[in-house]
Design a protein around this motif. Structure first.
Motif, short mmCIF file in Angstrom:
data_model
loop_
_atom_site.label_atom_id
_atom_site.label_comp_id
_atom_site.label_asym_id
_atom_site.label_seq_id
_atom_site.Cartn_x
_atom_site.Cartn_y
_atom_site.Cartn_z
N ALA A 15 0.83 -1.21 0.00
CA ALA A 15 0.00 0.00 0.00
C ALA A 15 0.87 1.26 0.00
O ALA A 15 0.54 2.26 -0.66
CB ALA A 15 -0.92 0.00 1.22
N GLU A 16 1.98 1.23 0.74
CA GLU A 16 2.87 2.40 0.77
C GLU A 16 3.56 2.60 -0.58
O GLU A 16 3.71 3.73 -1.04
CB GLU A 16 3.91 2.27 1.90
N PHE A 17 3.96 1.50 -1.21
CA PHE A 17 4.55 1.63 -2.56
C PHE A 17 3.49 2.12 -3.55
O PHE A 17 3.78 2.92 -4.43
CB PHE A 17 5.14 0.29 -3.04
N MET A 44 8.16 14.98 -3.63
CA MET A 44 8.72 14.77 -2.29
C MET A 44 7.84 13.81 -1.49
O MET A 44 8.33 12.96 -0.75
CB MET A 44 8.88 16.10 -1.56
N GLN A 45 6.53 13.96 -1.66
CA GLN A 45 5.61 13.06 -0.95
C GLN A 45 5.77 11.63 -1.45
O GLN A 45 5.70 10.68 -0.66
CB GLN A 45 4.18 13.56 -1.12
N SER A 46 5.99 11.49 -2.74
CA SER A 46 6.22 10.15 -3.30
C SER A 46 7.44 9.51 -2.62
O SER A 46 7.42 8.33 -2.26
CB SER A 46 6.44 10.27 -4.81
N GLU A 48 8.58 10.24 0.33
CA GLU A 48 8.23 9.92 1.72
C GLU A 48 7.51 8.58 1.80
O GLU A 48 7.77 7.77 2.69
CB GLU A 48 7.34 11.02 2.33
N GLU A 49 6.58 8.35 0.88
CA GLU A 49 5.84 7.09 0.89
C GLU A 49 6.77 5.90 0.62
O GLU A 49 6.62 4.83 1.21
CB GLU A 49 4.71 7.11 -0.14
N HIS A 50 7.73 6.12 -0.25
CA HIS A 50 8.74 5.08 -0.48
C HIS A 50 9.47 4.79 0.83
O HIS A 50 9.72 3.63 1.18
CB HIS A 50 9.72 5.55 -1.57
N GLY A 51 9.78 5.85 1.56
CA GLY A 51 10.42 5.69 2.86
C GLY A 51 9.56 4.91 3.85
O GLY A 51 10.07 4.10 4.63
N HIS A 52 8.25 5.15 3.81
CA HIS A 52 7.34 4.41 4.70
C HIS A 52 7.38 2.91 4.37
O HIS A 52 7.42 2.07 5.27
CB HIS A 52 5.90 4.91 4.55
N ALA A 53 7.33 2.61 3.07
CA ALA A 53 7.39 1.20 2.66
C ALA A 53 8.69 0.57 3.15
O ALA A 53 8.69 -0.55 3.69
CB ALA A 53 7.28 1.09 1.13
N GLN A 92 -6.69 9.22 -0.40
CA GLN A 92 -5.67 8.17 -0.28
C GLN A 92 -5.09 8.12 1.14
O GLN A 92 -4.94 7.06 1.73
CB GLN A 92 -4.57 8.47 -1.30
N GLU A 93 -4.80 9.30 1.68
CA GLU A 93 -4.24 9.34 3.04
C GLU A 93 -5.25 8.83 4.07
O GLU A 93 -4.88 8.15 5.04
CB GLU A 93 -3.79 10.76 3.40
N GLN A 94 -6.51 9.16 3.87
CA GLN A 94 -7.54 8.70 4.81
C GLN A 94 -7.66 7.17 4.76
O GLN A 94 -7.84 6.53 5.80
CB GLN A 94 -8.87 9.37 4.50
N GLU A 95 -7.52 6.63 3.58
CA GLU A 95 -7.58 5.17 3.45
C GLU A 95 -6.36 4.53 4.13
O GLU A 95 -6.49 3.53 4.84
CB GLU A 95 -7.64 4.77 1.97
N VAL A 96 -5.19 5.13 3.93
CA VAL A 96 -3.98 4.60 4.59
C VAL A 96 -4.15 4.64 6.11
O VAL A 96 -3.81 3.68 6.81
CB VAL A 96 -2.72 5.37 4.14
N SER A 97 -4.72 5.72 6.61
CA SER A 97 -4.94 5.84 8.07
C SER A 97 -5.84 4.71 8.58
O SER A 97 -5.55 4.12 9.62
CB SER A 97 -5.59 7.18 8.41
N GLU A 125 2.33 9.76 12.14
CA GLU A 125 2.64 10.27 10.80
C GLU A 125 1.37 10.54 10.00
O GLU A 125 1.24 11.55 9.29
CB GLU A 125 3.54 9.26 10.07
N GLN A 126 0.40 9.63 10.10
CA GLN A 126 -0.84 9.79 9.34
C GLN A 126 -1.63 11.03 9.78
O GLN A 126 -2.26 11.70 8.95
CB GLN A 126 -1.72 8.55 9.44
N VAL A 127 -1.60 11.33 11.07
CA VAL A 127 -2.28 12.54 11.56
C VAL A 127 -1.69 13.76 10.85
O VAL A 127 -2.40 14.64 10.35
CB VAL A 127 -2.14 12.67 13.10
N GLU A 128 -0.36 13.79 10.76
CA GLU A 128 0.34 14.92 10.15
C GLU A 128 0.08 14.96 8.64
O GLU A 128 -0.16 16.04 8.07
CB GLU A 128 1.84 14.78 10.46
N GLU A 129 0.10 13.81 8.00
CA GLU A 129 -0.08 13.78 6.54
C GLU A 129 -1.50 14.20 6.16
O GLU A 129 -1.68 14.99 5.23
CB GLU A 129 0.21 12.38 6.01
N GLU A 130 -2.48 13.68 6.88
CA GLU A 130 -3.86 14.09 6.58
C GLU A 130 -4.02 15.60 6.77
O GLU A 130 -4.66 16.27 5.97
CB GLU A 130 -4.85 13.36 7.48
FE1 FEO Z 1 2.54 6.39 4.09
FE2 FEO Z 1 0.91 8.84 3.48
O1 FEO Z 1 0.91 7.09 3.95
#
Ligand code: FEO
Length: 172
Positions: A15-17, A44-46, A48-53, A92-97, A125-130
Motif C-alpha cells: 500500500a505504501e509503494f 517529495m511526498q512520493s 516519503e511514501e517510499h520511505g514508509h514502505a 488516499q491518506e484517509q484510506e492509509v490511516s 505520521e498519518q495525523v500529520e499527513e492528513e
Molecule cells: Fe505512508 Fe501517506 O501514507
C-alpha cells in the motif's frame, strides 16, 4: 510475529509503494500542466511514501522474516484540476490511516508488541499527513479558479522543504 500480522504488514508495504507511485503520477499531471511547485511537493511526498514502505520492509527483516514483495497497481493519471489531484491525495491518506488503524488493532489483538511500537510511528505520521493535505485542499477551494492565486499557491507548495510537508521523512 504471527502469520496474520506478517501478512497484514506485507500488504501495508504494498500500500505504501502504491501511495508512492500514485503521488508520482500526481506529480506528473501537475508538472505537465506547468504547476511545478505542486509537482515538486508531490514528488517529495512520493519519496516519503517510499520511505514508509522501506521502514516496514526493514522492520520485517529485523524481525527475521522474509519479505515477499507484491506488485504495485497502475496509478490514476488523469485529473480534472489541481484541486482534484489533492482531493484524491486526501482520500488516499484517509484510506492509509484506516489501514494502519486496522493493522494496529490486529497487532494488539495478537499481542505482537514490537509491531505495535513500530506502527505507533505510522499513526502519528498519518495525523500529520492528513492535516497537511487537508490544508492544501482547503486553500485550493478558497482560491477557486483565480489564476494569480493558484500560481501563488503553487509557489508556496514548491517551497516545501524536507521538514515542511507531510511528515518528517523519518525512516526514508
Ligand atoms: Fe505512508 Fe501517506 O501514507
Amino acid at each position: 510475529m504471527t502469520k496474520s500480522v506478517l501478512e497484514a504488514i506485507t500488504r501495508q508495504i504494498t500500500a505504501e509503494f502504491n501511495a508512492s507511485f500514485s503521488y508520482l503520477a500526481m506529480a506528473a499531471w501537475c508538472e505537465h500542466h506547468k504547476l511545478m511547485g505542486a509537482g515538486r511537493w508531490l514528488r517529495m511526498q512520493s519519496q516519503e511514501e517510499h520511505g514508509h514502505a522501506m521502514k516496514l520492509f526493514n522492520f520485517v527483516l529485523a524481525r527475521d522474516h522474509a519479505v515477499r514483495l507484491q506488485g504495485v497497481e497502475q496509478p490514476r493519471s488523469d485529473f480534472d484540476s489541481v484541486v482534484a489531484v489533492f482531493e484524491a491525495a486526501l482520500a488516499q491518506e484517509q484510506e492509509v490511516s484506516r489501514n494502519i488503524d486496522a493493522l494496529y488493532e490486529l497487532a494488539f489483538t495478537e499481542k505482537v508488541f514490537a509491531a505495535m511500537t513500530e506502527l505507533q510511528w505510522f499513526i502519528t505520521e498519518q495525523v500529520e499527513e492528513e492535516k497537511s493535505v487537508r490544508e492544501i485542499v482547503a486553500k485550493f477551494h478558497m482560491v477557486k479558479d483565480d489564476p494569480a492565486s493558484i500560481l501563488d499557491l503553487d509557489r508556496e507548495l514548491g517551497a516545501r522543504g524536507p521538514e515542511a510537508g507531510a511528515g518528517s521523512g523519518e525512516g526514508a
